[in-house]
Structures are given as structure tokens and as C-alpha cells.
Design a protein around this motif. Sequence first.
Motif, PDB file in Angstrom:
ATOM      1  N   MET A   1      89.671  13.437   6.346  1.00 61.89           N
ATOM      2  CA  MET A   1      89.088  12.132   5.993  1.00 61.89           C
ATOM      3  C   MET A   1      87.841  12.325   5.123  1.00 61.89           C
ATOM      4  O   MET A   1      87.563  11.548   4.227  1.00 61.89           O
ATOM      5  N   ARG A   2      87.089  13.408   5.416  1.00 62.86           N
ATOM      6  CA  ARG A   2      85.862  13.678   4.661  1.00 62.86           C
ATOM      7  C   ARG A   2      86.179  13.940   3.189  1.00 62.86           C
ATOM      8  O   ARG A   2      85.400  13.640   2.302  1.00 62.86           O
ATOM      9  N   TRP A   3      87.380  14.515   2.945  1.00 58.22           N
ATOM     10  CA  TRP A   3      87.755  14.849   1.564  1.00 58.22           C
ATOM     11  C   TRP A   3      88.394  13.673   0.822  1.00 58.22           C
ATOM     12  O   TRP A   3      88.575  13.737  -0.389  1.00 58.22           O
TER      13      TRP A   3
ATOM     14  N   ILE B   1      89.014  13.256  -3.191  1.00 59.54           N
ATOM     15  CA  ILE B   1      90.371  13.224  -3.761  1.00 59.54           C
ATOM     16  C   ILE B   1      90.565  11.945  -4.585  1.00 59.54           C
ATOM     17  O   ILE B   1      91.094  11.978  -5.700  1.00 59.54           O
ATOM     18  N   ALA B   2      90.062  10.823  -4.050  1.00 62.76           N
ATOM     19  CA  ALA B   2      90.214   9.547  -4.769  1.00 62.76           C
ATOM     20  C   ALA B   2      89.493   9.594  -6.116  1.00 62.76           C
ATOM     21  O   ALA B   2      90.038   9.162  -7.143  1.00 62.76           O
TER      22      ALA B   2
ATOM     23  N   LEU C   1      89.502   9.868 -11.965  1.00 66.80           N
ATOM     24  CA  LEU C   1      88.964  10.444 -13.205  1.00 66.80           C
ATOM     25  C   LEU C   1      90.057  11.119 -14.021  1.00 66.80           C
ATOM     26  O   LEU C   1      90.035  11.087 -15.251  1.00 66.80           O
ATOM     27  N   THR C   2      91.038  11.721 -13.330  1.00 63.17           N
ATOM     28  CA  THR C   2      92.145  12.365 -14.047  1.00 63.17           C
ATOM     29  C   THR C   2      93.010  11.312 -14.735  1.00 63.17           C
ATOM     30  O   THR C   2      93.400  11.472 -15.896  1.00 63.17           O
TER      31      THR C   2
ATOM     32  N   GLN D   1      91.895  12.393 -18.197  1.00 61.44           N
ATOM     33  CA  GLN D   1      92.619  13.667 -18.140  1.00 61.44           C
ATOM     34  C   GLN D   1      91.746  14.818 -17.624  1.00 61.44           C
ATOM     35  O   GLN D   1      92.121  15.486 -16.680  1.00 61.44           O
ATOM     36  N   ILE D   2      90.559  15.055 -18.238  1.00 64.20           N
ATOM     37  CA  ILE D   2      89.765  16.230 -17.836  1.00 64.20           C
ATOM     38  C   ILE D   2      88.739  15.912 -16.748  1.00 64.20           C
ATOM     39  O   ILE D   2      88.176  16.812 -16.135  1.00 64.20           O
ATOM     40  N   GLY D   3      88.475  14.617 -16.503  1.00 65.24           N
ATOM     41  CA  GLY D   3      87.354  14.224 -15.633  1.00 65.24           C
ATOM     42  C   GLY D   3      87.475  14.741 -14.205  1.00 65.24           C
ATOM     43  O   GLY D   3      86.470  15.121 -13.600  1.00 65.24           O
ATOM     44  N   GLY D   4      88.691  14.778 -13.646  1.00 66.98           N
ATOM     45  CA  GLY D   4      88.872  15.240 -12.272  1.00 66.98           C
ATOM     46  C   GLY D   4      88.510  16.702 -12.120  1.00 66.98           C
ATOM     47  O   GLY D   4      87.795  17.095 -11.193  1.00 66.98           O
TER      48      GLY D   4
END
Length: 277
Positions: A10-12, A16-17, A22-23, A27-30
Motif C-alpha cells: 500500500m505504501r508503494w 506506482i500511480a 508520468l509514463t 513517456q520518460i517521466g516515470g
Amino acid sequence: MKITALAVSMRWLPTIAVVVLLTLLTQIGGVVWLVAVGLARRCKTGACGYLALFLGIYAAGSALGYTVAPIFGRVSLPCFDDGTSRLKMQSPFFCVLNRQYVVPELKEAALALSRHMDQAFPGTTTLALDANFPFFSGFPLFPHLSHSDGRKLDVAFFYQNADGSYLDETTRSPIGYFAFEQPRPDSILPCRDREDLLTLRWDLDFLQSLWPPLPLEESRTGEALRWLSGEGSSFGIEKIFVEPHLAQRLGVQAESIRFQGCRAARHDDHLHMQVGK
Ligand SMILES: [Zn+2]
């Protein structure tokens, strides 16, 4: 034990969201986000240090994308008025998000369209909207699932004042999308009465009253459609997407003018053009 594992996952979730968002957007933001998080932890920087790291790496990644896009067969459309053409992105923000890349032949076709529009109607700028990302074929530019190979480009409609004078470089919505031309009572409506649950055909009724009520400049928009489906074919233009009710209203018909289907995004707020392989 299970509760601990659940708490860790849950902490992650927020990370992840953010990475997914951002992806999808850039595209490169994640990837940049994850690199910045890793570096910020190692260097024990605060929030400001993290932000500076993220922005710095993102800017470097975008510059790298601009430089190496030709290796992936893509080139950038003009982000600003560069004095060499009447084509540019509707906003530099598209370039900040790395969404302005196309194959060279599509750039040529878009430049030719803008030249034609400026010849037919002097003082007309053609505004490009979402194109494709710089890297990799098959990576879709959300929410346009087909914009994944550099061969697709959206172009903004042309607008006028209530008194009928043309407004150059103007779109109704701030991003050029989602200001829908509503069909007239006698229009062709292939999606009438459909209620698809899984669809990208968003009506976004709640947004419509926010946009200024600028009328569509039908002469220019119709001419762009006519050129794309006529002379445009000699530049490799293979398909144009526009809602049937709008093609009907603008009086343009051609084999290459297609309907995108009822589950894809509406095309009565912009034109979609694509070149063949
Ligand atoms: Zn499109």
C-alpha cells in the motif's frame, strides 16, 4: 506477516500511480521520477532537492529525446514560431511533455498543409496537437492508442469571433481538445443510442460550458480537410479522422476521410491525419 506485506505494498501505491501517470503523459517521466527518488534518498536531499533533481533529469532526458529521436525515425515539430513555417505546436507544453514527434514524411505533410493554408488564407497558422513520443514504435501516446508509430498527428480546428473575423492561433479549449462541435438535428450520427462501458468516446458535458463560445471557422477547417484528402495524398496522407456530422457540415467527402469508430475518442474537436508506411 500478511498484513505487513499488504502495508508495504500500500505504501508503494502512490509511487506506482505517479510513475504510471508520468509514463502515460510523457513517456520518460516515470523512469525519471524513479531515478530522482533513488538519487534523493542516497544524497538525503529534502523535498526541494528532490524536485530540482527531478526537473534537471527530466530536462536532460527531454533534450536527449530531441537529439536521438532521429535514430528512432522521428523528428520534432516546431514548438515555437521559428520563422520558417506557419506550422507550430498549439502550445509549447506539448513539447514539455515530449508529445511532438513524427516521422519525417508526416512532418513534410504537415508543413505542406500549413503552407497551403497560409496561401489560401494569408495570415493563417496551422496548430499541431498530440503527435507521438520520441522513443520506440508501439508505445502509444495516451489517450490516443493509435499514436504509437510516429505516423499520426492531430491538428486543431480554426476558429472565429462571433462577428465572423478569423482568430489566428486560437483554440476554444486551452489544450485544443475537448471543445466538441455538437451535431445538428439532421446530422449523420453513427453512435446514436450506444452506451458502451469500455470506451474512449468521452462527451465531457461538464466541460463544455467552460470554453468560450467561438464559432468554428468553417472555410479554413473545410479547406484543411479538403487539402488533406486531396493534395495531401501526394504527401502520403492515407487516412483522416473526423466525425461524419462535421464532414457533412463542411461539405467534404473522400475515401480517405474515415470514421474512427464508436469506442475511439470523438473527432469533432480536432482533425486526425496519418501517413501510410
Ligand atoms: Zn489522432
